[in-house]
Design a protein around this motif. Structure first.
Motif: not given
Length: 309
Positions: A148-154, A258-263, A270-274
């Protein structure tokens, strides 16, 4: 083509083995995703003796096939890794035959009459699977690696609902609790092997683990009931190694929390993918949970099994 040289691997071979595995990664999934420290950790695992449990095939000094065996069960179950370049299937077969022989010896030394050997391969592997089927191997399970891609704003830290609490794994007592939750929540999963606390610490690489990426979720009525263990030591992406919720606490949103906490934590780093891996036949609803939280297929992995007697 003359046969490749075959010998045990050593820790000094880790850079060359990493190169081989990344070459296979490029063929199977399109990009390199193997880190050298992972190869080194496997070779240093307490239940693996590289002198007897590893095989490296070299063609003109270049690694073309690699195998590693470990005994997780202390019984009949033995696990192996097997890697081979497409044009070196005979070298790969030599490695496989050597691992089968060793697996049966390990199982018998454990007091078992047979060895049940598991091997995980990409669903489109560089290994010629006809060589496996000819030797009695068959696919018994399929796992998906999701990302899953990650977005620090979202991806911000979620608020826990009423009656639910989250905490970091900050003390030795917390680590013992995570071990307990792992053993209880995974007990019915395919391929699960019970682990004493110290064995489990070895399996997760506890000495090098960033424990700030391990969390415990609980409810007012049940207490601690779920956990998530993540790693941030893979170059390709952040990685969720395991997530589990006790049967009696499922359906109350702990897994999603738990998932959203890790995301959120990975995005803040600064990770863009998990990524994570999931058994496609998981009966707890985990695949659907991950899909609802935006995780999509990266590649599939088949579990092959052989029963040797």
């Amino acid at each position: 083509m003359p046969p490749a040289d075959l010998r045990p691997a050593t820790l000094a071979d880790a850079p060359a083995i990493t190169g081989l595995l990344n070459e296979i990664d490029r063929i199977e999934i399109g990009r390199p995703e193997t880190d050298q420290h992972t190869v080194e950790a496997d070779l240093k695992h307490p239940r693996t003796d590289p002198a007897r449990d590893s095989w490296l095939a070299l063609d003109g000094g270049r690694p073309v096939a690699y195998g590693l065996l470990w005994d997780e069960s202390g019984g009949e179950r033995v696990d192996i890794d097997h890697y081979v370049l497409p044009d070196h299937q005979q070298s790969g077969l030599r490695v496989l035959v050597a691992m089968e022989t060793r697996a049966l010896a390990v199982a018998r030394a454990n007091g078992a009459e047979r060895a049940v050997v598991h091997l995980h391969l990409n669903s489109r592997p560089t290994t010629d699977t006809a060589l496996l089927t000819e030797r009695g191997w068959s696919v018994v399970r399929t796992h998906h690696v999701l990302r899953r891609t990650l977005d620090p704003a979202a991806d911000r830290l979620p608020a826990a609902p009423a009656g639910v609490r989250m905490r970091a794994c900050a003390t030795e007592a917390d680590r013992v609790k995570v071990h307990e939750l792992h053993q209880r929540s995974f007990a019915q999963h395919f391929g699960f092997q019970p682990r004493e606390y110290r064995q489990w610490l070895d399996d997760i690489g506890a000495e090098a683990l960033d424990w700030s990426l391990v969390w415990i979720a609980g409810t007012d009525d049940l207490g601690d009931a779920g956990f998530l263990l993540a790693r941030d030591d893979r170059e390709a992406m952040g990685w969720i190694r395991s997530i589990g919720v006790l049967r009696e606490a499922r359906g109350r949103g702990l897994g999603g929390l738990l998932l959203r906490h890790a995301f959120a934590h990975f995005a803040a780093r600064g990770r863009d993918t998990v990524g994570l891996g999931v058994d496609t036949a998981n009966a707890t609803g985990a695949p659907r949970l991950y899909e609802r939280h935006g995780m999509t297929l990266h590649f599939a992995v088949d579990t092959w099994e052989a029963v040797l007697a």
